[in-house]
Design a protein around this motif. Structure first.
Motif, mmCIF file in Angstrom:
data_model
loop_
_atom_site.group_PDB
_atom_site.id
_atom_site.type_symbol
_atom_site.label_atom_id
_atom_site.label_comp_id
_atom_site.label_asym_id
_atom_site.label_seq_id
_atom_site.Cartn_x
_atom_site.Cartn_y
_atom_site.Cartn_z
ATOM 1 N N ARG A 189 0.833 -1.190 0.000
ATOM 2 C CA ARG A 189 0.000 0.000 0.000
ATOM 3 C C ARG A 189 0.874 1.249 0.000
ATOM 4 N N GLU A 190 0.344 2.333 -0.475
ATOM 5 C CA GLU A 190 1.071 3.596 -0.519
ATOM 6 C C GLU A 190 1.189 4.196 0.889
ATOM 7 N N ARG A 191 2.250 4.918 1.068
ATOM 8 C CA ARG A 191 2.486 5.587 2.343
ATOM 9 C C ARG A 191 2.598 7.088 2.109
ATOM 10 N N SER A 192 2.372 7.855 3.155
ATOM 11 C CA SER A 192 2.535 9.302 3.092
ATOM 12 C C SER A 192 3.616 9.723 4.070
ATOM 13 N N ARG A 193 4.425 10.679 3.690
ATOM 14 C CA ARG A 193 5.503 11.156 4.552
ATOM 15 C C ARG A 193 5.573 12.666 4.474
ATOM 16 N N ASN A 194 6.130 13.266 5.514
ATOM 17 C CA ASN A 194 6.288 14.713 5.576
ATOM 18 C C ASN A 194 7.569 15.132 4.869
ATOM 19 N N VAL A 195 7.466 16.211 4.112
ATOM 20 C CA VAL A 195 8.619 16.757 3.398
ATOM 21 C C VAL A 195 8.879 18.159 3.937
ATOM 22 N N LEU A 196 10.113 18.412 4.334
ATOM 23 C CA LEU A 196 10.477 19.695 4.928
ATOM 24 C C LEU A 196 10.541 20.780 3.870
ATOM 25 N N ASP A 197 9.821 21.865 4.088
ATOM 26 C CA ASP A 197 9.848 23.027 3.195
ATOM 27 C C ASP A 197 10.657 24.173 3.778
ATOM 28 N N ARG A 198 10.531 24.381 5.079
ATOM 29 C CA ARG A 198 11.247 25.486 5.712
ATOM 30 C C ARG A 198 11.636 25.093 7.125
ATOM 31 N N PHE A 199 12.876 25.436 7.496
ATOM 32 C CA PHE A 199 13.354 25.268 8.866
ATOM 33 C C PHE A 199 14.204 26.498 9.171
ATOM 34 N N ALA A 200 13.718 27.348 10.037
ATOM 35 C CA ALA A 200 14.407 28.599 10.352
ATOM 36 C C ALA A 200 14.447 28.786 11.863
ATOM 37 N N ILE A 201 15.487 29.452 12.330
ATOM 38 C CA ILE A 201 15.654 29.765 13.752
ATOM 39 C C ILE A 201 15.936 31.259 13.878
ATOM 40 N N ASP A 202 15.175 31.920 14.732
ATOM 41 C CA ASP A 202 15.377 33.340 15.001
ATOM 42 C C ASP A 202 16.337 33.460 16.180
ATOM 43 N N PHE A 203 17.598 33.759 15.892
ATOM 44 C CA PHE A 203 18.598 33.851 16.947
ATOM 45 C C PHE A 203 18.496 35.151 17.727
ATOM 46 N N ALA A 204 17.628 36.077 17.322
ATOM 47 C CA ALA A 204 17.355 37.247 18.139
ATOM 48 C C ALA A 204 16.482 36.883 19.343
ATOM 49 N N LEU A 205 15.745 35.765 19.234
ATOM 50 C CA LEU A 205 14.907 35.287 20.335
ATOM 51 C C LEU A 205 15.512 34.096 21.054
ATOM 52 N N CYS A 206 16.388 33.362 20.391
ATOM 53 C CA CYS A 206 16.949 32.137 20.965
ATOM 54 C C CYS A 206 17.695 32.440 22.259
ATOM 55 N N MET A 207 17.435 31.634 23.288
ATOM 56 C CA MET A 207 18.108 31.787 24.576
ATOM 57 C C MET A 207 19.219 30.753 24.777
ATOM 58 N N TYR A 208 19.531 29.962 23.731
ATOM 59 C CA TYR A 208 20.641 29.011 23.743
ATOM 60 C C TYR A 208 20.520 28.017 24.903
ATOM 61 N N CYS A 209 19.301 27.566 25.143
ATOM 62 C CA CYS A 209 19.088 26.604 26.226
ATOM 63 C C CYS A 209 19.428 25.186 25.786
ATOM 64 N N GLY A 210 19.354 24.900 24.477
ATOM 65 C CA GLY A 210 19.683 23.580 23.975
ATOM 66 C C GLY A 210 18.577 22.555 24.114
ATOM 67 N N ILE A 211 17.368 22.973 24.471
ATOM 68 C CA ILE A 211 16.277 22.010 24.625
ATOM 69 C C ILE A 211 15.937 21.361 23.287
#
Length: 211
Positions: free
Chosen positions: A83-105
């Protein structure tokens, strides 16, 4: 015991006197790059091939500074009749380092090892809006991620490596051809280089005597 009055001031002056006697060291940056510790938290690198768009990093981020867009596509069956399967394809992955607190979570909760700490720190911008870096930039930072430290020689083998090694050994054993049995001589056959034909039994008389 109550502290002696003025003891804190004396300790502070002692630190000042010790520092005054040391030679001043000037770091010639940017001509000489600093030696950063191996676990420096500079920026976050993205290993896009491992990302399954599970959104776990974006949901666990305290600052909501990770932006992910994706779409679903249909994958044909791997075998006839499947049977056919469906999968997610990544279109955008961005990080705003002006907000990032570098916690590493986000790096800790990623179950597929798609995010890593990079010691890169030279990413200053003149406009705060340009601190939102897309996946192409995050992918470039991935190549600056240092190699993991070597394991302790006395440490146990990781379970992932042990399972992979056992699977490889089973596949190698199954791929080896079975040994063919060696031909054996018939019972009663003579052996040796100088042996002659086997002696034949004398015919016997029906009365029991030899002929």
């Amino acid at each position: 015991m109550a502290p002696i009055p003025g003891s804190g001031l004396a300790k502070g002056l002692a630190v000042t006197l010790r520092t005054m006697t040391k030679k001043t060291v000037t770091a010639q940056y940017p001509d000489a790059q600093p030696e950063l510790p191996p676990r420096t938290r500079g920026v976050i690198g993205l290993f896009e091939e491992n990302c399954t768009v599970c959104m776990l990093c974006a949901r666990e981020c305290p600052d909501w500074c990770i932006y992910i867009d994706s779409h679903k596509e249909t994958v044909p069956p791997a075998a006839p009749g499947g049977r056919e399967r469906s999968r997610n394809v990544l279109d955008r992955f961005a990080i705003d380092f002006a907000l990032c607190m570098y916690c590493g979570i986000c790096i800790e909760v990623c179950p597929f090892d798609a995010l890593f700490w990079s010691p890169e720190f030279e990413y200053a911008e003149t406009d705060i809006h340009e601190l939102t870096h897309e996946r192409d930039k995050l992918r470039d930072w991935m190549w600056t991620v240092p190699a993991p430290p070597a394991l302790d020689p006395g440490a146990e083998e990781p379970k992932e490596i042990a399972a992979a090694r056992k699977s490889a050994e089973k596949l190698a054993a199954a791929a080896q051809p079975e040994p063919t049995p060696e031909p054996t001589s018939e019972p009663g056959a003579a052996s040796g280089a100088g042996s002659g034909p086997a002696p034949q039994a004398k015919p016997t008389d029906p009365q029991g005597g030899e002929s």
